[in-house]
Write a protein that holds these residues in place. Structure first.
Motif, PDB file in Angstrom:
ATOM      1  N   LEU A 159       0.830  -1.205   0.000  1.00  0.00           N
ATOM      2  CA  LEU A 159       0.000   0.000   0.000  1.00  0.00           C
ATOM      3  C   LEU A 159       0.862   1.251   0.000  1.00  0.00           C
ATOM      4  O   LEU A 159       0.586   2.223  -0.696  1.00  0.00           O
ATOM      5  N   THR A 160       1.917   1.223   0.796  1.00  0.00           N
ATOM      6  CA  THR A 160       2.781   2.391   0.891  1.00  0.00           C
ATOM      7  C   THR A 160       3.477   2.656  -0.435  1.00  0.00           C
ATOM      8  O   THR A 160       3.579   3.813  -0.880  1.00  0.00           O
ATOM      9  N   ALA A 184       0.914   3.951  -2.830  1.00  0.00           N
ATOM     10  CA  ALA A 184       0.569   5.317  -2.425  1.00  0.00           C
ATOM     11  C   ALA A 184       1.661   6.288  -2.853  1.00  0.00           C
ATOM     12  O   ALA A 184       1.379   7.402  -3.316  1.00  0.00           O
ATOM     13  N   LEU A 206       1.383   6.876  -6.494  1.00  0.00           N
ATOM     14  CA  LEU A 206       0.255   7.773  -6.784  1.00  0.00           C
ATOM     15  C   LEU A 206       0.590   9.211  -6.411  1.00  0.00           C
ATOM     16  O   LEU A 206       0.104  10.165  -7.007  1.00  0.00           O
ATOM     17  N   LEU A 207       1.434   9.337  -5.400  1.00  0.00           N
ATOM     18  CA  LEU A 207       1.906  10.661  -5.014  1.00  0.00           C
ATOM     19  C   LEU A 207       2.692  11.278  -6.164  1.00  0.00           C
ATOM     20  O   LEU A 207       2.518  12.444  -6.520  1.00  0.00           O
ATOM     21  N   THR A 252      -7.310  11.738  -5.309  1.00  0.00           N
ATOM     22  CA  THR A 252      -6.052  11.075  -4.982  1.00  0.00           C
ATOM     23  C   THR A 252      -5.405  11.744  -3.763  1.00  0.00           C
ATOM     24  O   THR A 252      -4.969  11.079  -2.826  1.00  0.00           O
ATOM     25  N   ILE A 285      -6.925  10.952  -0.457  1.00  0.00           N
ATOM     26  CA  ILE A 285      -6.610   9.609   0.052  1.00  0.00           C
ATOM     27  C   ILE A 285      -5.144   9.498   0.466  1.00  0.00           C
ATOM     28  O   ILE A 285      -4.817   9.011   1.547  1.00  0.00           O
ATOM     29  N   ILE A 286      -4.280  10.004  -0.411  1.00  0.00           N
ATOM     30  CA  ILE A 286      -2.839   9.797  -0.228  1.00  0.00           C
ATOM     31  C   ILE A 286      -2.277  10.599   0.950  1.00  0.00           C
ATOM     32  O   ILE A 286      -1.471  10.087   1.731  1.00  0.00           O
ATOM     33  N   PHE A 316      -3.018   9.153   4.255  1.00  0.00           N
ATOM     34  CA  PHE A 316      -2.277   7.902   4.345  1.00  0.00           C
ATOM     35  C   PHE A 316      -0.841   8.164   4.772  1.00  0.00           C
ATOM     36  O   PHE A 316      -0.313   7.520   5.688  1.00  0.00           O
ATOM     37  N   PHE A 317      -0.215   9.133   4.126  1.00  0.00           N
ATOM     38  CA  PHE A 317       1.185   9.390   4.470  1.00  0.00           C
ATOM     39  C   PHE A 317       1.342  10.157   5.783  1.00  0.00           C
ATOM     40  O   PHE A 317       2.394  10.112   6.406  1.00  0.00           O
ATOM     41  N   HIS A 368       1.803   7.512   7.937  1.00  0.00           N
ATOM     42  CA  HIS A 368       2.934   6.645   7.584  1.00  0.00           C
ATOM     43  C   HIS A 368       3.806   6.225   8.784  1.00  0.00           C
ATOM     44  O   HIS A 368       4.070   5.030   8.972  1.00  0.00           O
TER      45      HIS A 368
END
Lengths: 71, 592, 221
Positions: free
Chosen positions: C47-48, C51, C54-55, C84, C87-88, C91-92, C95
């Motif tokens: 996932l990381t 992600a 996608l970043l 995006t 979500i991203i 998520f980070f 992290h």
């Protein structure tokens, strides 16, 4: 081969301190932990358990001949 | 240390000498490059810095005993400092001990006196009832303190051990190996050693020293004691302290497959949180399985020794009535729960000090057991400095020892109470800490002369300064090859003990003085190897002297208990000419 | 015909985006020689990595990328960019916590202790980079969320906001990429090359768009 690999080390030095047999050292250039004296690894996993990023993979095999009482 | 030195250090390739007795041939066949024994030292040994400290009480060792010694000495008013070869709570056996005994008079089926007597009965008289009783009496109080510090909430000990020390501002110096105790005017005045990280020699002036240095072994395979080489015992012996318990053995077996892998052999025990054990007296960790293996050969049947195989086997170590079968703990869950279980306390049993192999059952329940996993170590608390009273005091004024470094015979020469080893370390640490704090009140600080310090420094660094010599790793493996075989260390007889002693004396006289080191890690190995050689000599000489079989000491040529001559412990000390002397001390007496 | 061509070109764009920013990093993860770990840990790792890819993709989900803006409305692109981001970024932000999360379920150092050790290892370049990047990302996320209010309050035009967002992004992506290459558990030669190429291409296109050649503005079709 005892401590097998270190992936994603951040160089905090926890493993160096936590190793009872002084197997690991921080590389002076990269600042990351290196498996320096692998023959002395007693495969106790303390380094792995203390590593904050769980970077250490350990195998059950010793790198030097193993002396036991009978075979 | 300068950068250029750093780079030289990292760029260096170390010649890894493997071998030992079995490996010699392989080594020769590999072909050895010219000058293989040249000592290419990676640091500037003439300019290693020196660091001096001063304190009332110096605690050497950062395990369970050291923790309580430091805390209680401080609380009794002394200025305290701790120094440890490894990390606080992460070296020696403490990180792997998951069961601690607490005697609760309200719930216990036995009274304190009954408990003490029953331990003595199982131990065939080898236990010291004063220390057995003291352990039980104080265990609950120590357990309560540990609870408060978070010991039972954590798989790892560093954090819960740091809590009380930080609160008291007790300095902890880690990764420093102490190699020398310094005695002047007949009493302890300090200690010295070296740092693995800062590459310097470190000395301490102290009014009192508490050795919490643990036990030791021959860097055996399968038991997490490769950092324990009887350092405390040997340095105390060198300044005249009496040492006991060297003929006994801890009979923990390992598993044949990956015998060196402690973690795997213990099946997840190292990942558990500690738990509390209650009264349960056994006669464990002796050499029953070693006897079976000697008589019947390998492979030993997996499963409890004394079951199928023992039916065919006559003789072997005597077990007192009521302790006929080795005790078997509930099988530890398989290693598959490594990920699943976040350290639930084990129910009623204890690893290393007491271990999953309690009673001789192999840690790998399905694997083939193999002996010698804790080779070189005696039953917990049966070896170490001889106490002259119930205050953990040695025969050197100002020098105390606690835990596995003290030969208190709390359990006797056989392991009698699960969890009592860790409890004993805590209780003795506290007692020694308080006693040392009292001692320093009436003791002035002694100024160690620079001449003496320089002499010690030279001795510490000697392996680094040798142009050539013997690699400590090779000497260690050779020693293992001599000592670890079942027919030398465990199932003993005079001819082989003498033969092994001849080898060990060769190592002592010709190899120990020529140990070389290329860096601080090897310097540590060199000093550890030297300590193991002295320990091996002690073990063989004590084993030769005890011409009987009792508890974890078994002689093929003297298989019976000899109550007429051997209601006695063996004390070892250094004679006037530096020679090793042995004496008997009656079970019911303190040293003369 | 023309419509078909556009549709298939659209498809190609989508497929190549999927390939470059999801399939390729996953492939690099699988083919890398890092030892396998538990399902939870490997899932977090994958996932990381996705992600992070996608970043990097965010740099391309902008109006200045010719190929995309040929087939999509600007609103579509910016929607995609927004979603995006929503979500991203969280998520980070999580992290560092995700790294210690598995320790809640297995033995070892306490997760909180581990987290503290991680974010206080100031001797490590990678950690410092990560901490700065984390801070920049927080600023990026908050300013993006409140961009209209911000523009209004500061009295600047929307273009100024875009400059700000773009330049901050380039700085952030540079530091984050460096951080990932320095400390990434699964980083290997190929993955590092992938990150550098994506980050560099994206950054160069953005800079060219705003600084070197500000005239080339392709509006929505």
């Amino acid at each position: 081969m005892s401590i097998h690999s270190i992936n994603g080390c951040i160089g905090c030095g926890e493993c160096v301190k936590s190793c009872p047999t002084d197997v690991l050292r921080l590389d002076p250039h990269t600042g990351k932990a290196v498996i320096k004296y692998v023959a002395d690894c007693q495969i106790c996993h303390l380094c792995r358990l203390y590593c904050p990023v769980d970077a250490i993979i350990i195998s059950a095999e010793k790198t030097i001949p193993v002396v036991v009482s009978w075979g | 240390m300068s950068d250029s030195e750093n780079s030289r250090l990292s760029g260096r390739q170390f010649l890894e000498l493997t071998g030992g007795v079995a490996g010699m041939a392989a080594l020769t066949s590999m072909g050895i490059a010219d000058g293989w024994a040249d000592n290419k030292v990676t640091l500037d040994t003439d300019n290693l810095s020196k660091q001096d400290h001063q304190t009332d009480v110096l605690v050497i060792g950062g395990g369970m005993a050291g923790l309580f010694a430091a805390v209680k000495a401080h609380d009794a008013g002394a200025i305290v400092m701790m120094v440890s070869k490894g990390r606080l709570g992460a070296s020696g056996q403490t990180p792997f001990a998951k069961g601690i005994f607490a005697f609760n008079p309200k719930t216990s089926k036995l009274t304190l006196d009954e408990f003490t007597n029953e331990v003595s009965r199982s131990a065939l008289g080898t236990s010291n009832p004063v220390y057995t009783r003291q352990m039980a009496e104080h265990s609950q109080a120590r357990v309560n303190e540990l609870k408060e510090w978070g010991f039972f909430d954590s798989v790892l000990c560093n954090r819960p051990f740091s809590n009380p020390l930080q609160k008291r501002n007790i300095p902890v110096i880690e990764r420093v190996m102490i190699t020398h105790l310094i005695k002047e005017d007949g009493k302890i005045v300090g200690a010295a050693g070296f740092s693995m990280d800062n590459e310097n020699v470190i000395s301490f002036s102290a009014k009192s020293i508490i050795l919490c240095t643990g036990a030791g072994g021959f860097k055996p395979n399968g038991f997490p004691i490769n950092d324990l080489t009887h350092d405390g015992t040997v340095m105390a012996y060198k300044i005249g302290a009496k040492v006991t318990g060297k003929e006994w053995n801890d009979g923990h077996p390992g598993q044949a497959k990956n015998a060196a892998a402690c973690f795997d052999g213990w099946h997840g025990m190292f990942e558990r949180k500690p738990g509390i054990t209650g009264v349960e007296i056994h006669h464990d960790l002796g050499v029953d399985m070693n006897y079976l293996a000697y008589m019947n050969g390998n492979p030993l049947e997996a499963g409890p020794p004394g079951m199928a195989a023992s039916n065919k086997t006559v003789g072997g170590p005597y077990r007192p009535a009521g302790f006929d079968q080795p005790h078997h703990p509930p099988p530890p869950p398989g290693d598959s729960d490594r990920v699943a279980g976040r350290g639930k306390p084990p129910a009623g049993f204890e690893p290393p000090p007491g271990g999953p192999a309690d009673g001789g059952r192999p840690p790998g329940m399905h694997g083939i057991p193999v002996g010698g996993s804790s080779a070189g170590m005696s039953i917990h608390k049966s070896e170490g400095l001889v106490p002259i009273n119930d205050q953990c005091e040695s025969n050197i004024p100002g020098l105390y020892a606690a835990g596995d470094a003290l030969g208190s015979y709390m359990a006797g020469a056989i392991y009698t109470q699960i969890g009592s080893s860790l409890a004993r370390s805590a209780v003795q640490g506290a007692i020694a800490g308080k006693a040392a704090a009292n001692y320093v009140q009436k003791t002035p600080m002694f100024k160690i002369s620079p001449v003496k310090l320089n002499q010690v420094k030279d001795e510490i660094l000697a392996p680094l300064k040798r142009q050539a010599g013997f690699g400590p790793a090779w000497v260690t493996q050779t020693l293992q090859g001599i000592m670890i075989p079942n027919f030398v260390l465990y199932i003993k007889k005079e001819s082989l003990l003498k033969a092994a002693l001849a080898y060990i004396e060769e190592l002592r006289d010709h190899h120990l003085p020529m140990l070389r080191a290329a860096d601080m890690h090897e310097l540590r190995l060199a000093h550890e190897t030297a300590n193991m050689i002295i320990s091996a000599e002690m073990k063989l000489k004590a084993s030769l002297m005890r011409k009987e079989s009792r508890c974890s000491h078994y002689r093929l040529d003297y298989p019976e208990i000899d109550n007429e001559n051997w209601q006695a412990w063996i004390n070892i000390y250094r004679g006037n000419k530096g020679e090793m002397q042995l004496e008997k001390q009656r079970f019911d007496a303190w040293p003369a | 015909m023309g419509l078909n061509l556009i549709i298939s070109a659209k498809k190609i764009t989508i497929i190549s985006a999927l390939l470059i920013f999801i399939a390729l990093p996953v492939l690099l993860f699988i083919t890398g020689d890092s030892p396998g770990r538990t399902v939870l840990k490997d899932s977090i790792s994958i996932l990381t990595i996705i992600a992070f890819a996608l970043l990097l993709q965010q740099l391309f989900l902008t109006r200045h990328v010719k190929t995309i803006s040929q087939f999509y409305k600007l609103s579509q692109i910016s929607n995609r960019h927004k979603v995006t981001g929503y979500i991203i970024v969280p998520f980070f932000l999580l992290h560092p916590v995700l790294i210690v999360l598995p320790r809640f379920f297995e033995a070892g150092v306490e997760p909180l202790d581990a987290l503290i050790t991680i974010i206080t290892t100031f001797e490590s370049t990678g950690v410092i980079l990560g901490l700065i990047a984390w801070g920049l990302m927080l600023v990026l996320g908050i300013t993006a969320l409140f961009r209209y209010r911000l523009v209004k309050k500061l009295g600047v035009n929307y273009k100024a906001w875009r400059y700000f967002h773009g330049s901050l992004s380039i700085l952030f992506i540079s530091l984050a990429s460096w951080h990932a290459i320095e400390l990434g558990r699964h980083i290997n030669y190929l993955m590092a090359v992938f990150i550098i190429i994506c980050a560099l291409t994206g950054a160069v296109m953005l800079v060219r768009h705003y600084v070197v050649n500000p005239v080339i503005h392709i509006g929505a079709k």
